[in-house]
Design a protein around this motif. Structure first.
Motif, PDB file in Angstrom:
ATOM      1  N   VAL A   1       1.008  -1.167   0.018  1.00 30.51           N
ATOM      2  CA  VAL A   1       0.103   0.030   0.169  1.00 30.51           C
ATOM      3  C   VAL A   1       1.144   1.248   0.043  1.00 30.51           C
ATOM      4  O   VAL A   1       1.879   1.119   0.830  1.00 30.51           O
ATOM      5  CB  VAL A   1      -0.955   0.094   1.023  1.00 30.51           C
ATOM      6  CG1 VAL A   1      -1.768   1.434   1.476  1.00 30.51           C
ATOM      7  CG2 VAL A   1      -1.878  -1.278   1.279  1.00 30.51           C
TER       8      VAL A   1
ATOM      9  N   THR B   1      -8.535   1.142   6.810  1.00 31.64           N
ATOM     10  CA  THR B   1      -8.491  -0.293   6.894  1.00 31.64           C
ATOM     11  C   THR B   1      -6.939  -0.844   6.418  1.00 31.64           C
ATOM     12  O   THR B   1      -6.523  -1.556   7.463  1.00 31.64           O
ATOM     13  CB  THR B   1      -9.153  -0.686   5.506  1.00 31.64           C
ATOM     14  OG1 THR B   1     -10.528  -0.332   5.594  1.00 31.64           O
ATOM     15  CG2 THR B   1      -9.424  -2.305   5.515  1.00 31.64           C
ATOM     16  N   LEU B   2      -6.352  -0.223   5.703  1.00 28.61           N
ATOM     17  CA  LEU B   2      -4.823  -0.355   5.379  1.00 28.61           C
ATOM     18  C   LEU B   2      -4.123   0.839   5.621  1.00 28.61           C
ATOM     19  O   LEU B   2      -4.596   2.124   5.373  1.00 28.61           O
ATOM     20  CB  LEU B   2      -4.563  -0.939   4.100  1.00 28.61           C
ATOM     21  CG  LEU B   2      -5.345  -2.340   3.545  1.00 28.61           C
ATOM     22  CD1 LEU B   2      -5.499  -2.477   2.348  1.00 28.61           C
ATOM     23  CD2 LEU B   2      -4.742  -3.444   4.570  1.00 28.61           C
TER      24      LEU B   2
ATOM     25  N   ASP C   1       1.952  -0.929   4.323  1.00 25.65           N
ATOM     26  CA  ASP C   1       1.345  -2.301   4.632  1.00 25.65           C
ATOM     27  C   ASP C   1       1.430  -3.192   3.491  1.00 25.65           C
ATOM     28  O   ASP C   1       1.606  -2.775   2.071  1.00 25.65           O
ATOM     29  CB  ASP C   1      -0.072  -2.490   4.912  1.00 25.65           C
ATOM     30  CG  ASP C   1      -0.354  -1.784   6.214  1.00 25.65           C
ATOM     31  OD1 ASP C   1       0.791  -1.460   7.157  1.00 25.65           O
ATOM     32  OD2 ASP C   1      -1.806  -1.736   6.711  1.00 25.65           O
TER      33      ASP C   1
ATOM     34  N   VAL D   1       0.407  -6.390   1.491  1.00 26.94           N
ATOM     35  CA  VAL D   1      -0.879  -7.483   1.323  1.00 26.94           C
ATOM     36  C   VAL D   1      -0.399  -8.389   0.337  1.00 26.94           C
ATOM     37  O   VAL D   1       0.368  -8.438  -0.563  1.00 26.94           O
ATOM     38  CB  VAL D   1      -2.126  -6.520   0.458  1.00 26.94           C
ATOM     39  CG1 VAL D   1      -2.387  -5.310   1.449  1.00 26.94           C
ATOM     40  CG2 VAL D   1      -1.625  -5.978  -0.909  1.00 26.94           C
TER      41      VAL D   1
ATOM     42  N   TYR E   1      -2.938  -9.394   5.236  1.00 22.34           N
ATOM     43  CA  TYR E   1      -2.158  -8.565   5.006  1.00 22.34           C
ATOM     44  C   TYR E   1      -1.384  -8.288   6.337  1.00 22.34           C
ATOM     45  O   TYR E   1      -1.684  -8.707   7.341  1.00 22.34           O
ATOM     46  CB  TYR E   1      -2.487  -7.100   4.831  1.00 22.34           C
ATOM     47  CG  TYR E   1      -3.739  -6.674   5.872  1.00 22.34           C
ATOM     48  CD1 TYR E   1      -3.090  -5.642   7.012  1.00 22.34           C
ATOM     49  CD2 TYR E   1      -4.893  -7.071   5.940  1.00 22.34           C
ATOM     50  CE1 TYR E   1      -3.931  -5.278   7.942  1.00 22.34           C
ATOM     51  CE2 TYR E   1      -5.869  -6.476   7.173  1.00 22.34           C
ATOM     52  CZ  TYR E   1      -5.157  -5.595   8.061  1.00 22.34           C
ATOM     53  OH  TYR E   1      -6.012  -5.265   9.324  1.00 22.34           O
TER      54      TYR E   1
END
Length: 188
Positions: free
Chosen positions: A60, A68-69, A73, A75, A184
């Motif tokens: 990300v 959310t993320l 991050d 994934v 994630y």
């Protein structure tokens, strides 16, 4: 010392002095190391194959999927998953070698409209507990309402006021998607 201990000491001394026994022991150690290295290499090959064929990794970039993320991050997505539903988080290939991670909000046949800071799909306001901020159309973006055609999905970032998404570049072709998020990991 009992008889067994004396026998073990004699065997140890014999192994240290006897060249054929010493050579055999050295060969056995080498074979053990070689086997361990080959097993480790096989595991690495299987893991690499798994991630080349079945799974993929993306990162990300920025705050577009917050809360959310988060930025940076990692994934993990399933490559073979190309049938998406609203609410799925997917990885997308963009033309300039960028990868985006976004949420699907509409699929083929759905009509998307953005009005008054809200998202409407097929005339109904979409309830999105994950969305942060108002969903607004973007200047110099696409014109609403828009109908998603076959082989496309409409994607938005969860942080609606800070996301480059389908409001700017339109629906995304399924062929430009990499897969659906299955797991994630936060910043490492």
């Amino acid at each position: 010392m009992d008889a067994d201990e004396i026998k073990q000491v004699k065997q140890k001394v014999l192994e240290d002095v006897d060249p054929p026994t010493k050579k055999k022991k050295k060969h056995m150690r080498r074979m053990s190391w070689l086997r361990t290295i080959l097993e480790f290499a096989a595991i690495i090959v299987v893991i690499c194959g798994l991630f080349q064929i079945v799974m993929g990794i993306s990162y990300v970039e920025g705050q577009s999927m917050y809360p959310t993320l988060h930025d940076k991050d990692m994934v993990v997505y399933k490559r073979r998953q190309k049938a998406y539903a609203p609410g799925d988080i997917i990885a997308i290939d963009r033309p300039n070698d960028e990868e985006f991670v976004k949420r699907v909000v509409a699929v083929a046949g759905d009509t998307v409209n953005i009005e008054g800071g809200r998202l409407y799909v097929n005339g109904k306001e979409r309830e999105e507990p994950w969305a942060l901020g108002e969903t607004k159309a973007v200047k110099n973006g696409i014109v609403f309402p828009i109908t998603v055609t076959d082989g496309e999905v409409f994607v938005l970032g969860d942080n609606r006021e800070n996301s480059e998404d389908s409001r700017m570049f339109g629906p995304v072709s399924i062929s430009d998607t990499k897969g659906r998020l299955v797991w994630y990991i936060g910043k490492l």
